[in-house]
Design a protein around this motif. Structure first.
Motif, PDB file in Angstrom:
ATOM      1  N   THR A 159       0.836  -1.197   0.000  1.00 37.60           N
ATOM      2  CA  THR A 159       0.000   0.000   0.000  1.00 37.60           C
ATOM      3  C   THR A 159       0.876   1.254   0.000  1.00 37.60           C
ATOM      4  O   THR A 159       2.044   1.219   0.367  1.00 37.60           O
ATOM      5  CB  THR A 159      -0.928   0.031   1.235  1.00 37.60           C
ATOM      6  OG1 THR A 159      -0.136   0.055   2.430  1.00 37.60           O
ATOM      7  CG2 THR A 159      -1.823  -1.202   1.260  1.00 37.60           C
ATOM      8  N   ARG A 160       0.270   2.367  -0.417  1.00 40.47           N
ATOM      9  CA  ARG A 160       0.931   3.686  -0.469  1.00 40.47           C
ATOM     10  C   ARG A 160       2.206   3.641  -1.326  1.00 40.47           C
ATOM     11  O   ARG A 160       3.244   4.187  -0.956  1.00 40.47           O
ATOM     12  CB  ARG A 160       1.249   4.190   0.931  1.00 40.47           C
ATOM     13  CG  ARG A 160       0.046   4.221   1.875  1.00 40.47           C
ATOM     14  CD  ARG A 160      -1.029   5.199   1.384  1.00 40.47           C
ATOM     15  NE  ARG A 160      -2.245   5.107   2.165  1.00 40.47           N
ATOM     16  CZ  ARG A 160      -2.485   5.847   3.262  1.00 40.47           C
ATOM     17  NH1 ARG A 160      -1.582   6.706   3.685  1.00 40.47           N
ATOM     18  NH2 ARG A 160      -3.622   5.722   3.911  1.00 40.47           N
ATOM     19  N   GLU A 189     -10.805   3.506  -3.612  1.00 39.05           N
ATOM     20  CA  GLU A 189     -10.262   2.501  -4.527  1.00 39.05           C
ATOM     21  C   GLU A 189      -9.309   1.549  -3.816  1.00 39.05           C
ATOM     22  O   GLU A 189      -9.232   0.364  -4.160  1.00 39.05           O
ATOM     23  CB  GLU A 189      -9.555   3.187  -5.695  1.00 39.05           C
ATOM     24  CG  GLU A 189     -10.514   3.786  -6.712  1.00 39.05           C
ATOM     25  CD  GLU A 189     -11.270   2.710  -7.469  1.00 39.05           C
ATOM     26  OE1 GLU A 189     -10.673   2.086  -8.354  1.00 39.05           O
ATOM     27  OE2 GLU A 189     -12.461   2.486  -7.155  1.00 39.05           O
ATOM     28  N   GLU A 190      -8.573   2.057  -2.832  1.00 41.63           N
ATOM     29  CA  GLU A 190      -7.728   1.170  -2.030  1.00 41.63           C
ATOM     30  C   GLU A 190      -8.587   0.106  -1.356  1.00 41.63           C
ATOM     31  O   GLU A 190      -8.237  -1.086  -1.344  1.00 41.63           O
ATOM     32  CB  GLU A 190      -6.968   1.990  -0.990  1.00 41.63           C
ATOM     33  CG  GLU A 190      -5.995   1.177  -0.150  1.00 41.63           C
ATOM     34  CD  GLU A 190      -5.243   2.041   0.854  1.00 41.63           C
ATOM     35  OE1 GLU A 190      -4.072   2.372   0.602  1.00 41.63           O
ATOM     36  OE2 GLU A 190      -5.844   2.388   1.905  1.00 41.63           O
ATOM     37  N   ALA A 225      -5.125   4.073  -6.710  1.00 47.76           N
ATOM     38  CA  ALA A 225      -5.138   3.657  -5.304  1.00 47.76           C
ATOM     39  C   ALA A 225      -3.741   3.510  -4.721  1.00 47.76           C
ATOM     40  O   ALA A 225      -3.594   3.273  -3.523  1.00 47.76           O
ATOM     41  CB  ALA A 225      -5.876   2.334  -5.156  1.00 47.76           C
ATOM     42  N   HIS A 226      -2.703   3.614  -5.554  1.00 48.87           N
ATOM     43  CA  HIS A 226      -1.318   3.453  -5.107  1.00 48.87           C
ATOM     44  C   HIS A 226      -1.131   2.105  -4.401  1.00 48.87           C
ATOM     45  O   HIS A 226      -0.476   2.014  -3.361  1.00 48.87           O
ATOM     46  CB  HIS A 226      -0.896   4.592  -4.186  1.00 48.87           C
ATOM     47  CG  HIS A 226      -0.763   5.910  -4.889  1.00 48.87           C
ATOM     48  ND1 HIS A 226      -0.270   7.047  -4.276  1.00 48.87           N
ATOM     49  CD2 HIS A 226      -1.055   6.287  -6.155  1.00 48.87           C
ATOM     50  CE1 HIS A 226      -0.267   8.050  -5.131  1.00 48.87           C
ATOM     51  NE2 HIS A 226      -0.749   7.610  -6.282  1.00 48.87           N
ATOM     52  N   THR A 227      -1.704   1.059  -4.974  1.00 47.19           N
ATOM     53  CA  THR A 227      -1.694  -0.265  -4.347  1.00 47.19           C
ATOM     54  C   THR A 227      -1.202  -1.312  -5.334  1.00 47.19           C
ATOM     55  O   THR A 227      -1.632  -1.349  -6.487  1.00 47.19           O
ATOM     56  CB  THR A 227      -3.106  -0.646  -3.862  1.00 47.19           C
ATOM     57  OG1 THR A 227      -3.573   0.346  -2.930  1.00 47.19           O
ATOM     58  CG2 THR A 227      -3.096  -1.998  -3.173  1.00 47.19           C
ATOM     59  N   PHE A 234      -7.500   0.723   3.274  1.00 44.99           N
ATOM     60  CA  PHE A 234      -7.069  -0.656   3.506  1.00 44.99           C
ATOM     61  C   PHE A 234      -7.679  -1.208   4.791  1.00 44.99           C
ATOM     62  O   PHE A 234      -8.245  -2.304   4.821  1.00 44.99           O
ATOM     63  CB  PHE A 234      -5.544  -0.709   3.573  1.00 44.99           C
ATOM     64  CG  PHE A 234      -4.991  -2.038   4.018  1.00 44.99           C
ATOM     65  CD1 PHE A 234      -4.886  -3.089   3.131  1.00 44.99           C
ATOM     66  CD2 PHE A 234      -4.575  -2.227   5.331  1.00 44.99           C
ATOM     67  CE1 PHE A 234      -4.389  -4.322   3.543  1.00 44.99           C
ATOM     68  CE2 PHE A 234      -4.063  -3.447   5.743  1.00 44.99           C
ATOM     69  CZ  PHE A 234      -3.971  -4.501   4.850  1.00 44.99           C
TER      70      PHE A 234
END
Length: 252
Positions: free
Chosen positions: A74-75, A135-136, A104-106, A238
């Motif tokens: 994540t992130r 979106e995450e 989502a940077h996932t 998350f």
């Protein structure tokens, strides 16, 4: 123990590595991390990798060494994903798929394990700027087999926009609704006052002035007069998804 033995049978790890994993339930990765491989067995959800505070090489080493399935990062900013994309390509040779969601940077690295909870979860955002956090949550829920029904940009500034999407979600028999909102964070209270399913409020850092950083939204959700709301940390899509999955598993 089952996934460790399966990896041993499939030749993905050696006998010595399997013995170490069974004994310790954590994987010491070159003094970078002690990855908790037993967490999924204990809690139903594997340890996720938070990209913040880790170097690109740290993330690569963890991904290449971890035996868990799926592996979730994540992130992870798009440029950082591009930096590690080629370095983690050996995972594809081992049968893993690599899926990155830019908004989502996932990053999700997934093997052959099939997970299906076969339940529906609603996700609502107050504004367009709240969508990345939503979106995450969506990605995590879908990876665990949930069907997600979305309604984005339906906040209290134009509350009439909420009516039809919320009606549709209830018609689809969603079991939980995740509500993502910044600014004053009022939307979860509105939703919780209209539905008979649990609501998970996710405050976001979208705001300015007294709302800067998401504290106003967080306090508003915690102070809600509508019962039936659980609140996670600011921008924690998350965490909202994992909570929803655990609730669903409790009555599955």
């Amino acid at each position: 123990m089952r996934p460790i033995l399966k990896d041993l049978k499939d030749g993905k790890i050696s006998i010595e590595e399997a013995e170490k994993l069974i004994k310790s339930q954590f994987l010491d990765i070159r003094e970078v991390a002690r990855f908790d491989v037993g967490r999924k067995l204990r809690t139903g959800f594997p340890e996720a990798i938070l990209a913040l505070g880790k170097s690109d090489d740290d993330i690569v080493q963890i991904l290449l060494s971890s035996p868990t399935d799926p592996m979730i990062v994540t992130r992870l900013d798009p440029e950082r994903f591009e930096n590690i994309r080629e370095k983690i390509s050996p995972l594809e040779e081992r049968g893993f798929s690599i899926k990155y969601e830019e908004r989502a940077h996932t990053l999700v690295v997934k093997g052959n394990e099939k997970i299906s909870l076969d339940y529906k979860v609603g996700i609502i955002t107050a504004g367009t700027a709240d969508i990345p956090v939503a979106e995450e949550a969506r990605i995590i829920l879908e990876e665990y087999g949930c069907q997600v029904i979305k309604a984005y940009d339906v906040g209290v500034a134009g509350i009439h926009r909420l009516v039809q999407p919320l009606y549709d979600m209830l018609e689809e028999d969603v079991k939980i609704i995740i509500v993502v909102a910044g600014m004053e964070g009022a939307l979860p209270s509105v939703v919780a006052g209209l539905v008979d399913v649990p609501v998970i409020g996710v405050p976001t850092s979208i705001g300015y002035g007294v709302g800067e950083g998401g504290l106003a939204a967080l306090h508003s959700m915690l102070q809600s007069c509508s019962p039936g709301i659980g609140v996670v940390n600011i921008d924690n899509g998350f965490g909202a998804a994992v909570l929803a999955i655990k609730i669903i598993r409790a009555f599955d």
